[in-house]
Design a protein around this motif. Structure first.
Motif, short mmCIF file in Angstrom:
data_model
loop_
_atom_site.label_atom_id
_atom_site.label_comp_id
_atom_site.label_asym_id
_atom_site.label_seq_id
_atom_site.Cartn_x
_atom_site.Cartn_y
_atom_site.Cartn_z
N TYR A 138 38.99 46.55 43.08
CA TYR A 138 37.73 45.87 42.78
C TYR A 138 37.76 44.44 43.31
CZ TYR A 138 34.41 43.25 39.91
OH TYR A 138 33.43 42.41 39.46
N ARG A 139 38.86 43.74 43.10
CA ARG A 139 38.96 42.35 43.55
C ARG A 139 38.92 42.25 45.08
NH1 ARG A 139 43.57 38.65 40.97
NH2 ARG A 139 42.16 39.00 39.22
N SER A 140 39.59 43.18 45.75
CA SER A 140 39.58 43.13 47.22
C SER A 140 38.19 43.43 47.77
CB SER A 140 40.60 44.11 47.79
OG SER A 140 40.28 45.44 47.44
N LEU A 141 37.39 44.24 47.05
CA LEU A 141 36.01 44.50 47.47
C LEU A 141 35.18 43.22 47.41
CD1 LEU A 141 34.88 47.95 46.01
CD2 LEU A 141 34.75 47.21 48.39
N ILE A 142 35.40 42.42 46.37
CA ILE A 142 34.68 41.15 46.24
C ILE A 142 35.03 40.23 47.42
CG2 ILE A 142 34.41 39.05 44.86
CD1 ILE A 142 33.10 41.41 43.55
N VAL A 143 36.33 40.13 47.72
CA VAL A 143 36.78 39.30 48.84
C VAL A 143 36.22 39.84 50.16
CG1 VAL A 143 38.80 38.49 50.12
CG2 VAL A 143 38.86 38.59 47.62
N TYR A 144 36.20 41.16 50.25
CA TYR A 144 35.71 41.84 51.45
C TYR A 144 34.25 41.49 51.73
CZ TYR A 144 34.49 45.95 54.33
OH TYR A 144 34.03 46.79 55.30
N CYS A 145 33.44 41.34 50.67
CA CYS A 145 32.03 40.96 50.83
C CYS A 145 31.90 39.61 51.53
CB CYS A 145 31.33 40.91 49.47
SG CYS A 145 31.18 42.51 48.63
N TYR A 146 32.75 38.67 51.14
CA TYR A 146 32.68 37.34 51.74
C TYR A 146 33.19 37.34 53.17
CZ TYR A 146 31.39 35.16 47.33
OH TYR A 146 30.71 34.79 46.19
N ILE A 147 34.26 38.11 53.43
CA ILE A 147 34.83 38.15 54.78
C ILE A 147 33.83 38.75 55.76
CG2 ILE A 147 36.61 39.21 56.21
CD1 ILE A 147 38.52 38.96 53.85
N LEU A 148 33.20 39.87 55.36
CA LEU A 148 32.20 40.49 56.23
C LEU A 148 31.02 39.57 56.47
CD1 LEU A 148 31.85 44.29 55.39
CD2 LEU A 148 32.61 43.23 57.50
N ASN A 149 30.63 38.81 55.46
CA ASN A 149 29.53 37.86 55.63
C ASN A 149 29.88 36.78 56.65
OD1 ASN A 149 26.95 38.05 54.13
ND2 ASN A 149 28.27 38.43 52.38
N ILE A 150 31.12 36.32 56.62
CA ILE A 150 31.56 35.31 57.59
C ILE A 150 31.51 35.87 59.00
CG2 ILE A 150 33.53 33.93 58.37
CD1 ILE A 150 34.37 33.70 55.44
N ILE A 151 31.96 37.11 59.17
CA ILE A 151 31.97 37.73 60.49
C ILE A 151 30.55 37.96 61.00
CG2 ILE A 151 32.62 39.80 61.78
CD1 ILE A 151 35.03 40.05 59.87
N LEU A 152 29.69 38.48 60.13
CA LEU A 152 28.35 38.88 60.54
C LEU A 152 27.36 37.71 60.65
CD1 LEU A 152 27.82 42.23 58.58
CD2 LEU A 152 28.31 41.92 61.00
N CYS A 153 27.69 36.55 60.04
CA CYS A 153 26.72 35.46 60.07
C CYS A 153 26.51 34.92 61.48
CB CYS A 153 27.13 34.34 59.11
SG CYS A 153 28.57 33.40 59.64
N VAL A 154 27.45 35.21 62.38
CA VAL A 154 27.26 34.80 63.78
C VAL A 154 26.26 35.73 64.46
CG1 VAL A 154 28.41 34.44 65.99
CG2 VAL A 154 29.61 33.91 63.85
N VAL A 155 26.29 37.01 64.07
CA VAL A 155 25.42 38.02 64.70
C VAL A 155 24.07 38.10 64.01
CG1 VAL A 155 25.24 40.44 65.37
CG2 VAL A 155 27.47 39.33 65.31
N ILE A 156 24.06 38.02 62.66
CA ILE A 156 22.82 38.07 61.88
C ILE A 156 22.71 36.76 61.12
CG2 ILE A 156 21.49 39.40 60.19
CD1 ILE A 156 23.33 41.75 60.71
N PRO A 157 22.05 35.75 61.71
CA PRO A 157 22.07 34.40 61.13
C PRO A 157 21.46 34.31 59.73
CG PRO A 157 21.31 34.37 63.40
CD PRO A 157 21.33 35.80 62.97
N HIS A 158 20.33 34.98 59.52
CA HIS A 158 19.63 34.80 58.25
C HIS A 158 20.34 35.57 57.14
CE1 HIS A 158 16.38 34.69 55.28
NE2 HIS A 158 16.00 33.60 55.93
N PRO A 159 20.55 34.95 55.96
CA PRO A 159 21.36 35.59 54.90
C PRO A 159 20.76 36.84 54.31
CG PRO A 159 20.38 33.53 54.12
CD PRO A 159 20.15 33.57 55.59
N TRP A 160 19.41 36.93 54.19
CA TRP A 160 18.84 38.06 53.45
C TRP A 160 18.94 39.38 54.21
CZ3 TRP A 160 19.48 36.46 49.07
CH2 TRP A 160 19.11 35.18 48.65
#
Length: 205
Positions: A138-160
Motif C-alpha cells: 500500500y505504501r509503495s502504491l502511494i509513492v508510485y503515484c507521485y513518481i508517475l506524476n513526476i514522469i508524466l508532468c513533462v508529457v501531460i502538463p496540466h494536472p487534472w
C-alpha cells in the motif's frame, strides 16, 4: 399536447433517473438555498455577487446530493450565469472565457484519454506491468503515484487530465483487491501528486 408532455417527462427521467428520497431532498434543498441567498441582502456584496453566490451554492447542494449527473448540473449553472446575470456587469464573454482557453480542452482530452484507456483494457496492462515490478505494498502504491506524476508532468502538463489518466490506470488493478478506504486514499494521492509535482518543472497552472 399529451405526446409532447410524454417526451418531456421521458427526458426528465433520463436526466434524473430514478428519484430517490435523498435526491428529492437535495433537489428541494438546492432550490431553497438558491432562493434564500438570491433574496437575502448580504452587506458588502453586490447584487451580481449575490446572484453568483446563489447559483454556486445551488450547484454545490445538487452535486453533494447527486441530484443529477455532474455534467447536467454544470450545464444548468452555465445557463443560469448566462440568463440571470447582468451582462453590463458580467459580459457573456467573461462567463464563457473558460471555454476559450486551451486548458479546458486539455481537461476534456484527459477525460477522453482516460476513458479510452479504461475501455480498451490498455490501462490494466500498463498498471499490471508497473505495479508488479515497482509497487508491492500500500505504501509503495502511494509513492508510485507521485513518481508517475513526476514522469508524466513533462508529457501531460496540466494536472487534472494527468490525474484522470493515472486514476483510470490504477483503478484497473485496485478494484476488488484493496479495501475501499485504501482506494480512496490512493486516488487522493494521485490528485495531490498531480498538483504538487507540476511545480517541479513549472508545467501546471
Amino acid at each position: 399536447m399529451n405526446h409532447s408532455s410524454g417526451i418531456i417527462m421521458k427526458g426528465l427521467y433520463a436526466v434524473m433517473g430514478k428519484i430517490s428520497d435523498k435526491k428529492f431532498v437535495g433537489m428541494i434543498l438546492g432550490i431553497i438555498v438558491f432562493l434564500v441567498i438570491w433574496a437575502l441582502p448580504i452587506p458588502e456584496l453586490s447584487t451580481e455577487g449575490r446572484k453568483c453566490l446563489a447559483i454556486s451554492m445551488f450547484a454545490v447542494v445538487w452535486l453533494a446530493y447527486g441530484v443529477v449527473a455532474p455534467a447536467y448540473t454544470g450545464l444548468m449553472v452555465l445557463a443560469a450565469y448566462i440568463t440571470l446575470m447582468d451582462h453590463d456587469v458580467v459580459p457573456v464573454q467573461t462567463i464563457l472565457s473558460g471555454w476559450m482557453t486551451s486548458v479546458i480542452y486539455m481537461v476534456v482530452g484527459g477525460f477522453l484519454l482516460a476513458g479510452a484507456v479504461s475501455e480498451l483494457g490498455l490501462g490494466k496492462r500498463i498498471a499490471l506491468f508497473f505495479v508488479s515490478r515497482f509497487a508491492h505494498s500500500y505504501r509503495s502504491l502511494i509513492v508510485y503515484c507521485y513518481i508517475l506524476n513526476i514522469i508524466l508532468c513533462v508529457v501531460i502538463p496540466h494536472p487534472w487530465p494527468r490525474g484522470m489518466l493515472l486514476a483510470s490506470i490504477l483503478a484497473q488493478t485496485m478494484t476488488g483487491r484493496l479495501p475501499k478506504e485504501h482506494v480512496r486514499q490512493i486516488n487522493l494521492a494521485i490528485f495531490a501528486g498531480a498538483v504538487s509535482t507540476s511545480l517541479i518543472f513549472l508545467t501546471g497552472d
